[in-house]
Design a protein around this motif. Structure first.
Motif, PDB file in Angstrom:
ATOM      1  N   ARG A 195       1.073  -1.220  -0.122  1.00 41.83           N
ATOM      2  CA  ARG A 195      -0.059  -0.008  -0.036  1.00 41.83           C
ATOM      3  C   ARG A 195       0.808   1.120   0.026  1.00 41.83           C
ATOM      4  N   ARG A 220       8.205 -12.594  17.437  1.00 38.40           N
ATOM      5  CA  ARG A 220       8.744 -11.383  16.708  1.00 38.40           C
ATOM      6  C   ARG A 220       9.278 -10.422  17.516  1.00 38.40           C
ATOM      7  N   ARG A 247      -1.719  -3.213  20.658  1.00 37.84           N
ATOM      8  CA  ARG A 247      -1.068  -2.021  20.676  1.00 37.84           C
ATOM      9  C   ARG A 247      -1.310  -1.177  22.223  1.00 37.84           C
TER      10      ARG A 247
HETATM   11  O1  PTJ Z   1       4.518  -5.010  13.059  1.00 35.95           O
HETATM   12  P1  PTJ Z   1       3.234  -4.836  13.792  1.00 35.95           P
HETATM   13  O2  PTJ Z   1       2.670  -6.101  14.107  1.00 35.95           O
HETATM   14  O3  PTJ Z   1       2.952  -3.850  14.620  1.00 35.95           O
HETATM   15  O4  PTJ Z   1       2.311  -4.555  12.321  1.00 35.95           O
HETATM   16  C1  PTJ Z   1       2.662  -3.358  11.529  1.00 35.95           C
HETATM   17  C2  PTJ Z   1       1.505  -2.994  10.486  1.00 35.95           C
HETATM   18  C3  PTJ Z   1       2.510  -1.813   9.373  1.00 35.95           C
HETATM   19  C4  PTJ Z   1       1.474  -4.367   9.660  1.00 35.95           C
HETATM   20  C5  PTJ Z   1       0.489  -2.353  10.899  1.00 35.95           C
HETATM   21  O5  PTJ Z   1       0.796  -1.411  11.851  1.00 35.95           O
HETATM   22  C6  PTJ Z   1      -0.654  -2.100   9.943  1.00 35.95           C
HETATM   23  O6  PTJ Z   1      -1.373  -2.913   9.641  1.00 35.95           O
HETATM   24  O7  PTJ Z   1      -0.414  -1.015   9.415  1.00 35.95           O
HETATM   25  P2  PTJ Z   1      -1.553  -0.464   8.379  1.00 35.95           P
HETATM   26  O8  PTJ Z   1      -2.830  -0.236   8.747  1.00 35.95           O
HETATM   27  O9  PTJ Z   1      -1.585  -1.327   6.986  1.00 35.95           O
HETATM   28  O10 PTJ Z   1      -0.978   0.881   7.813  1.00 35.95           O
HETATM   29  C7  PTJ Z   1       0.469   1.200   7.395  1.00 35.95           C
HETATM   30  C8  PTJ Z   1       0.339   2.483   6.736  1.00 35.95           C
HETATM   31  O11 PTJ Z   1       1.459   2.829   6.650  1.00 35.95           O
HETATM   32  C9  PTJ Z   1      -0.484   2.585   5.563  1.00 35.95           C
HETATM   33  O12 PTJ Z   1      -1.023   3.853   5.281  1.00 35.95           O
HETATM   34  C10 PTJ Z   1       0.712   2.773   4.482  1.00 35.95           C
HETATM   35  O13 PTJ Z   1       0.528   3.559   3.374  1.00 35.95           O
HETATM   36  C11 PTJ Z   1       1.745   3.129   5.111  1.00 35.95           C
HETATM   37  N1  PTJ Z   1       3.165   2.906   4.578  1.00 35.95           N
HETATM   38  C12 PTJ Z   1       3.435   1.665   4.159  1.00 35.95           C
HETATM   39  N2  PTJ Z   1       4.949   1.271   4.170  1.00 35.95           N
HETATM   40  C13 PTJ Z   1       5.504   2.635   4.430  1.00 35.95           C
HETATM   41  C14 PTJ Z   1       4.466   3.513   4.753  1.00 35.95           C
HETATM   42  N3  PTJ Z   1       4.587   4.832   5.081  1.00 35.95           N
HETATM   43  C15 PTJ Z   1       5.840   5.345   5.185  1.00 35.95           C
HETATM   44  N4  PTJ Z   1       6.796   4.391   4.468  1.00 35.95           N
HETATM   45  C16 PTJ Z   1       6.597   3.157   4.377  1.00 35.95           C
HETATM   46  N5  PTJ Z   1       7.701   2.491   3.873  1.00 35.95           N
END
Ligand code: PTJ
Length: 265
Positions: free
Chosen positions: A49, A120, A154
């Motif tokens: 995403r 993890r 969290r």
């Molecule tokens: O390691 P955990 O268990 O804490 O899980 C971490 C994730 C990232 C899986 C969890 O926080 C999650 O599900 O996040 P979301 O709701 O998918 O949101 C992630 C957001 O970060 C989205 O809006 C993405 O567009 C954004 N994103 C993804 N990769 C990047 C990013 N923003 C900045 N830099 C990136 N590399």
């Protein structure tokens, strides 16, 4: 980081001359992080995403992101007790950079996972230690407490970490905790490539940029401001920053990129 042979060989399959080599190599870091037990499966989807939004933003740090980075640096320099929350994606993408940022702004690191698992957490602590982190919060069950207004894992935070912080940096976050942290009176800074996400809309300062670029920029900006800016000037930088306006500028940047690519500008 220990990686499986298959993901190592995949990185070497990406030619340096490939027009999208940079993005593909960052993707491989995530895959290697997954193989090493740092990243949740869902973290791979989050990266996808993010890549899509990065593509729309032009895969570079724009003016709006630079302004947000400056405001975030000022906010962190004025903080009494700043904490940086570390999840699986951050541990895989930029462990060294996040530790260097923490040192620069005198912040502590706390491991806090959405898809929590002890295994993890241990892998994340290991990679942080290997990259030079001395103190890591969020791993001692005796220090754990709950943040109210949030149902996910969290909510479990460290009494001496996020719970006690005045400013919390939450990269790649979910909206629920950002809102719970705000309700608990904390100032929230996030990195999120999606300017429309709930996290982006709820945080005090949203850096709409890829963490792989923005973490170092935030450290450099903090160093620069710390060297020559007094408290009054730092406060002025924060007061003049408007997150909603900054997010709009990022959305306009996407719109302008699309208009140009569509050949109608
Ligand atoms: O390691 P955990 O268990 O804490 O899980 C971490 C994730 C990232 C899986 C969890 O926080 C999650 O599900 O996040 P979301 O709701 O998918 O949101 C992630 C957001 O970060 C989205 O809006 C993405 O567009 C954004 N994103 C993804 N990769 C990047 C990013 N923003 C900045 N830099 C990136 N590399």
């Amino acid at each position: 980081m220990s990686t499986s042979a298959s993901s190592k060989s995949k990185s070497s399959l990406i030619p340096k001359s490939h027009p999208r080599a940079k993005s593909l190599l960052v993707r491989e870091k995530l895959v290697q992080g997954f193989d090493a037990g740092l990243v949740a499966k869902e973290g791979l989807l989050a990266q996808g995403r993010g890549e899509a939004f990065d593509y729309l933003l032009g895969e570079k740090t724009g003016k709006a992101a630079r302004n947000a980075i400056k405001a975030a640096a000022a906010q962190l320099l004025l903080a009494d007790y700043p904490i940086i929350s570390v999840n699986g994606n951050i541990a895989a993408l930029c462990p060294r950079q996040i530790i260097r940022l923490a040192k620069q702004i005198n912040a502590k690191l706390e491991v806090n996972l959405f898809y929590t698992s002890e295994k993890r957490k241990k892998a994340i602590v290991k990679i942080l230690r290997e990259n030079g982190a001395k103190e890591i919060l969020g791993i001692d069950p005796k220090k754990a407490t709950k943040l109210s207004g949030i149902d996910s894992a969290r909510r479990i935070v460290d009494k001496n970490g996020i719970y006690a912080a005045d400013v919390v940096v939450v990269p790649l976050e979910d909206g629920d905790r950002t809102s719970a942290l705000r309700k608990a009176g904390k100032t929230v800074i996030t990195f999120d490539l999606n300017p429309l996400s709930r996290t982006s809309q709820t945080a005090n300062i949203t850096i709409v940029d890829n963490v792989t670029r923005a973490v170092d920029l935030l450290r450099e900006q903090s160093k620069k401001l710390a060297a020559k800016t007094n408290q009054k000037t730092l406060q002025k930088i924060i007061d003049e920053f408007n997150n909603k306006k900054n997010l709009s500028e990022n959305i306009i940047q996407i719109k302008n990129n699309l208009t140009r690519r569509a050949g109608i500008a």
